[in-house]
Scaffold this motif. Structure first.
Motif, PDB file in Angstrom:
ATOM      1  N   LYS A 121     -20.173  48.287 -31.008  1.00  0.00           N
ATOM      2  CA  LYS A 121     -19.521  47.066 -30.526  1.00  0.00           C
ATOM      3  C   LYS A 121     -18.447  46.655 -31.524  1.00  0.00           C
ATOM      4  CE  LYS A 121     -23.006  45.008 -27.631  1.00  0.00           C
ATOM      5  NZ  LYS A 121     -24.431  44.745 -27.894  1.00  0.00           N
ATOM      6  N   ARG A 122     -17.468  45.943 -30.986  1.00  0.00           N
ATOM      7  CA  ARG A 122     -16.313  45.549 -31.799  1.00  0.00           C
ATOM      8  C   ARG A 122     -16.725  44.858 -33.106  1.00  0.00           C
ATOM      9  NH1 ARG A 122     -11.030  44.429 -29.271  1.00  0.00           N
ATOM     10  NH2 ARG A 122      -9.799  43.368 -30.848  1.00  0.00           N
ATOM     11  N   THR A 124     -19.655  44.868 -34.671  1.00  0.00           N
ATOM     12  CA  THR A 124     -20.387  45.767 -35.575  1.00  0.00           C
ATOM     13  C   THR A 124     -19.410  46.690 -36.280  1.00  0.00           C
ATOM     14  OG1 THR A 124     -22.000  45.779 -33.795  1.00  0.00           O
ATOM     15  CG2 THR A 124     -22.402  47.272 -35.638  1.00  0.00           C
TER      16      THR A 124
END
Lengths: 245, 376
Positions: A121-122, A124
Motif C-alpha cells: 500500500k502507498r 506502507t
C-alpha cells in the motif's frame, strides 16, 4: 558436506560454462557452497575467477548448467523465468558496482519504485522507503535526483532501494569499486550492519582488499573453484565449510 | 505508485522529443492529407452538396455528376406525380471553352440553373440576390478563387463556346475539380450549349421533397417506374458519395492517397520506434536492475508502452493545434479543406496506433535488459 541447519544459500556441484564461437570456457567447475543467514560473506578472487557468475547463479539471475542451487530452502533449478522474477521480487535485494539509478527519479522515488511492484500500500511503501533512506543516512537528500548526489550517496540510495524490500538475501557485486576510501568504508559498514540488524544474508563479491577485514566469512576463488574458506576471528557460530570439489 | 514512464518523459524530454515530433508530424500529415482529399474530391460533388435538392435524376449508370448525359424533361411530370415531391428543377451541364482575359482558353463547366429565389441548385453557395443577377441574359457567376485563372474581374466579359458572357458576381464554394465552374441561368446555358444532341434537354432533374427523410424511399419508388425514357433516381447524399468515390478511386488518386498514408504511417512508426528504443537503451542498466530486483519483464514492457502512448498523446496534441491553425489558414486562402468527425477520429486512431506499434517495436530492445550483464 556437513550442513547443520538449512543454509540461506546452497550450491551443490554447480557447473557453468560459456561458449564463444567454438571455444567453451568453464567458469564454475563442480562448485559446492553453503552460505548462512545473518552474515556478511565475501567472495574474492582475481577477475575471471567466476565469482560474479557464482553470485548470479545463487541469486537466480541465471541458471547453472548442472548441479543444484537452492535459496531459502527453495530449489531454484526448476523455476521458470517468471517464477524466478517472483522469487527475486519477494526475497532478494541487489547492489551493483554501477549505481543504476533512473536519472528522472528522486532518491525517494528510486527506493519506492520497486515497492509498488511488491503490491505494498502507498503508505506502507512510503514508510519503508523513508526508513531505508534514513538508515543509510540520506534523510536530508531524499528529494534529490542522481545528478545532484555524490557517488557515495548514489550507492547509498542503491542500498536503500535493496533494503526497503526487506529482503532475506542481499547480493552485492563490487559495491565499493567505484567509491573512494571513505565512501567504500561507509558502504561496507552498512552491508555489515544490515546482516547484523536485519538478519539478512549478505553475499558480496569483490576484489577490493579493504573489504576483507569486515566480512564474517571470506571465500577465495580461483579458476571456478573455492580455494580457501576462512572465518574472520571471533565470530559466533562456526559454520560449515562450503567446499570446492 | 511512482510513474516511471511519466517522470522519465518529463525529465528526459529531449530524448523523447524526436519521437513526439515524428508522431506529431505523421499525425499532421495524415490530418491535412485527409482534409485536402475530402476538400478536393468533395469539390467534385459541389453541385450536389452546394444544392438543397433531396433527389437527383440523371442518365442510368452515371458514375459521377460531371459524367451526366441529357435525359427527357418529361421525367419531371413523373416526379410531380409523386405526392412527396415538392419542387422539381432542371439542371443543365455544358462543357465550355472559355476565351478572354488573355488566358488562351480555359476548360469550364457551365451549370445552367434556375435563378429564382427558391431555386434548389447552388442554394447553399449563392445568396438569393446573387442568383437574381443571373436573370440578365449572358450573365455568369464564378468562384472568386477562379477569377485570376479566367483573367476577368466582376463586370468583365469573355466568351464561352463562342458566345459572349458577362461576369456579374463571384461566390465562394464553387471550385471544381479538373476545370472551372461557371454558373449561369438555364436560358443562358442553353444558348452556350453547342451540342445539338442535347437540344435543350436537362442533364439532371433535381427535386425537393416535403420530407427529406423520405428521400431513399421515394427514390426507390421512382426507380420502379418506366416509360419516360432512360433515367435513374439517386438521393443527393448517395449521388455525392458516388461522385466522390468515383474521383477518389477510379481516377487512381485515391490509391495514391492511401499509398501516401501508408508511407507516412510507416516512416512515422520507424522514426518513433527508433527514438523510443534509444530512450529504452539509454536506461537499459536501470531496467535490468529493476528486473534483478524482481520487477517482471511484462511490467517493464508496460512502462515502455505507457511512454509510447504519452508520446502519441503529446504528438497528437501538437498535430491538432498546428493542424487547426493550418486548416484555418487554408480556408482563408480558399484551399479546399474539409474535416468531418469520422475522418478526424480515424486520424486520431491512426496516430495512437502508430504510437502503439512504435512502442511494441521498441520493446525488443528490452531484451538487452539482462540483469546478469550488470555483474562485472
Amino acid at each position: 558436506m556437513n550442513v547443520s541447519a538449512t543454509p540461506a544459500l546452497e550450491a551443490r556441484d554447480v557447473h557453468k560454462s560459456f561458449r564463444a564461437g567454438r571455444i567453451v570456457s568453464t567458469v564454475l567447475d563442480g562448485l559446492s557452497l553453503s552460505v548462512d543467514a545473518g552474515e556478511l560473506t565475501l567472495i574474492c578472487g582475481p577477475s575471471g575467477c567466476g565469482k560474479s557468475t557464482l553470485l548470479s547463479i545463487l541469486s537466480g539471475l541465471q541458471p547453472a548448467d548442472a548441479g543444484q542451487v537452492s535459496a531459502l530452502g527453495q530449489p531454484l533449478d526448476g523455476l521458470d523465468k517468471r517464477a524466478l522474477e517472483r522469487f527475486r521480487l519477494l526475497h532478494t535485494g541487489f547492489v551493483f558496482q554501477g549505481f543504476n539509478l533512473f536519472p528522472a527519479l528522486t532518491a525517494y522515488e528510486q527506493v519506492a519504485l520497486p515497492l509498488g511492484y511488491l503490491g505494498l500500500k502507498r503508505d506502507t511503501a512510503r514508510e519503508r522507503a523513508e526508513a531505508a533512506l534514513i538508515e543509510v543516512g540520506l534523510q536530508s537528500r531524499m528529494h534529490l535526483r542522481p545528478a545532484e548526489l555524490s557517488g557515495g550517496e548514489k550507492q547509498r540510495v542503491a542500498i536503500a532501494r535493496a533494503l526497503a524490500k526487506e529482503p532475506a538475501l542481499l547480493f552485492a557485486d563490487e559495491p565499493t569499486s567505484s567509491l573512494d576510501a571513505a565512501n567504500g568504508q561507509m558502504v561496507i559498514d552498512m552491508l555489515h550492519r544490515i546482516a547484523r540488524h536485519h538478519g539478512t544474508t549478505v553475499l558480496c563479491v569483490s576484489h577490493d582488499p579493504r573489504l576483507i577485514g569486515h566480512a564474517d566469512r571470506l571465500l577465495t576463488m580461483e579458476d571456478g573453484r573455492i580455494l580457501e574458506d576462512r572465518r574472520t576471528p571471533p565470530k559466533v557460530v562456526a559454520k560449515p565449510t562450503g567446499t570446492s570439489r | 505508485m511512482v510513474s516511471l514512464a511519466r517522470k522519465t518523459l518529463l525529465y528526459e524530454w529531449r530524448r523523447f522529443l524526436p519521437a513526439v515530433l515524428a508522431v506529431g508530424f505523421a499525425g499532421l500529415l495524415q490530418l491535412l492529407q485527409a482534409a485536402l482529399v475530402l476538400g478536393i474530391f468533395g469539390g467534385a460533388a459541389v453541385y450536389i452538396t452546394g444544392s438543397s435538392a433531396d433527389l437527383w435524376v440523371g442518365y442510368p449508370g452515371t458514375q459521377s455528376v460531371d459524367q451526366g448525359r441529357a435525359i427527357s424533361p418529361d421525367v419531371a411530370s413523373l416526379l410531380y406525380m409523386n405526392p412527396e415531391v415538392e419542387r422539381v428543377e432542371p439542371f443543365l451541364w455544358v462543357d465550355g471553352d472559355w476565351r478572354g482575359g488573355g488566358t488562351g482558353g480555359v476548360s469550364v463547366f457551365v451549370s445552367g440553373i434556375d435563378p429564382g429565389p427558391n431555386g434548389l441548385m447552388f442554394a447553399h453557395a449563392l445568396a438569393p440576390n446573387l442568383r437574381a443577377r443571373l436573370r440578365e441574359p449572358d450573365a455568369v457567376i464564378v468562384d472568386r478563387a477562379d477569377l485570376s485563372k479566367l483573367g476577368v474581374g466582376i463586370g468583365g466579359s469573355a466568351s464561352i463556346n463562342g458566345h459572349r458572357v458577362l461576369v456579374v458576381g463571384v461566390a465562394s464554394g464553387l471550385r471544381a475539380l479538373g476545370g472551372v465552374n461557371v454558373v449561369a441561368s438555364l436560358d443562358t446555358a442553353r444558348r452556350l450549349d453547342n451540342d445539338p444532341s442535347d437540344a435543350g434537354r436537362p442533364t439532371y432533374l433535381v427535386a425537393r421533397l416535403h420530407d427529406p427523410a423520405q428521400a431513399a424511399k421515394v427514390a426507390q419508388t421512382l426507380n420502379g417506374n418506366h416509360g419516360f425514357g432512360p433515367y435513374r433516381v439517386w438521393t443527393a447524399q448517395r449521388f455525392a458519395r458516388r461522385t466522390m468515390l468515383f474521383w477518389l478511386f477510379d481516377t487512381g488518386a485515391g490509391a495514391g492517397v492511401l499509398f501516401l498514408a501508408g508511407i507516412v504511417f510507416l516512416v512515422g512508426a520507424v522514426i518513433t520506434s527508433q527514438a523510443l528504443a534509444a530512450a529504452v537503451v539509454g536506461s537499459i542498466r536501470e531496467y535490468a536492475t529493476l528486473n534483478a530486483l524482481g520487477v517482471g519483464v511484462r511490467a517493464l514492457r508496460w512502462v515502455i508502452l505507457e511512454e509510447a502512448l504519452w508520446v502519441g498523446a503529446l504528438g497528437l496534441g501538437g498535430a491538432a493545434l498546428l493542424g487547426g491553425v493550418l486548416i484555418a489558414l487554408a480556408r482563408r486562402e480558399d484551399v479546399p479543406v474539409v474535416l468531418n468527425a469520422p475522418v478526424t477520429l480515424a486520424c486520431v486512431i491512426l496516430v495512437l496506433a502508430l504510437a502503439l506499434v512504435s512502442g511494441l517495436g521498441s520493446m525488443r530492445s528490452l531484451r538487452r535488459a539482462d540483469p546478469a550483464t550488470l555483474l562485472r
